[in-house]
Design a protein around this motif. Structure first.
Motif, PDB file in Angstrom:
ATOM      1  N   LEU A 149      -3.350  -3.547  -7.514  1.00 26.45           N
ATOM      2  CA  LEU A 149      -2.850  -4.382  -6.432  1.00 26.45           C
ATOM      3  C   LEU A 149      -3.872  -5.482  -6.176  1.00 26.45           C
ATOM      4  O   LEU A 149      -5.038  -5.204  -5.925  1.00 26.45           O
ATOM      5  N   MET A 163       1.450  -6.546  -7.510  1.00 34.13           N
ATOM      6  CA  MET A 163       1.224  -5.208  -8.023  1.00 34.13           C
ATOM      7  C   MET A 163       1.628  -5.167  -9.490  1.00 34.13           C
ATOM      8  O   MET A 163       2.711  -5.618  -9.862  1.00 34.13           O
ATOM      9  N   ARG A 219       2.158   1.679  -3.486  1.00 30.12           N
ATOM     10  CA  ARG A 219       1.073   2.150  -4.353  1.00 30.12           C
ATOM     11  C   ARG A 219       0.841   3.650  -4.152  1.00 30.12           C
ATOM     12  O   ARG A 219       0.705   4.406  -5.110  1.00 30.12           O
ATOM     13  N   VAL A 224      -2.091   1.471 -11.634  1.00 27.66           N
ATOM     14  CA  VAL A 224      -1.462   0.765 -10.505  1.00 27.66           C
ATOM     15  C   VAL A 224      -2.501  -0.172  -9.906  1.00 27.66           C
ATOM     16  O   VAL A 224      -3.422   0.265  -9.230  1.00 27.66           O
ATOM     17  N   ASP A 262      -4.498   6.076 -10.782  1.00 29.98           N
ATOM     18  CA  ASP A 262      -5.051   4.955 -10.035  1.00 29.98           C
ATOM     19  C   ASP A 262      -5.267   3.733 -10.937  1.00 29.98           C
ATOM     20  O   ASP A 262      -5.012   2.603 -10.532  1.00 29.98           O
ATOM     21  N   VAL A 307       1.961  -2.455 -12.677  1.00 33.52           N
ATOM     22  CA  VAL A 307       2.021  -1.042 -13.035  1.00 33.52           C
ATOM     23  C   VAL A 307       2.200  -0.944 -14.544  1.00 33.52           C
ATOM     24  O   VAL A 307       3.035  -1.633 -15.129  1.00 33.52           O
ATOM     25  N   GLN A 340       0.831  -1.214   0.000  1.00 34.37           N
ATOM     26  CA  GLN A 340       0.000   0.000   0.000  1.00 34.37           C
ATOM     27  C   GLN A 340       0.861   1.258   0.000  1.00 34.37           C
ATOM     28  O   GLN A 340       0.529   2.245  -0.650  1.00 34.37           O
TER      29      GLN A 340
END
Length: 111
Positions: free
Chosen positions: A34, A77, A19, A32, A29, A79, A16
């Motif tokens: 998760l 995660m 992120r 990214v 947002d 990206v 977190q």
């Protein structure tokens, strides 16, 4: 050219924080993601018969046989970067927060 970077965290709070830093550095947002994953290895929770009778070893053998297994959670995660420079920056942020590539050969030894 878009580049997708995928890293694994074993700690939700660290994921977190990574992120939040990625978003603060300019990633939207939507770029990214998760996700929580569970390692499903180990015995299934089902009605199977193995091990000793419950009366053997004072009932302990039975409880050890049917004890719930430890499930391992990890946090993946992903990206989406617009270029190699942005990808390198994202990878650096994630690494700073403890992310690994998920490749066992590149994992630090566990303590």
């Amino acid at each position: 050219m878009n580049t997708q970077i995928v890293r694994i965290f074993d700690n939700y709070d660290a994921a977190q924080r990574a992120r939040a830093e990625l978003i603060a550095s300019g990633f939207t947002d939507e770029r990214v993601q998760l996700k929580v994953k569970e390692d499903e290895a180990g015995p299934a929770k089902s009605n199977f018969t193995v091990g000793n009778d419950p009366n053997v070893v004072g009932g302990q053998a039975y409880s050890r046989t049917y004890a719930p297994t430890n499930q391992v959670e990890y946090f993946m995660m992903t990206v989406l970067a617009n270029d190699p420079s942005e990808a390198a920056g994202a990878a650096s942020i994630m690494a700073r927060h403890g992310a690994t590539s998920g490749d066992p050969a590149q994992q630090p030894p566990r303590r």
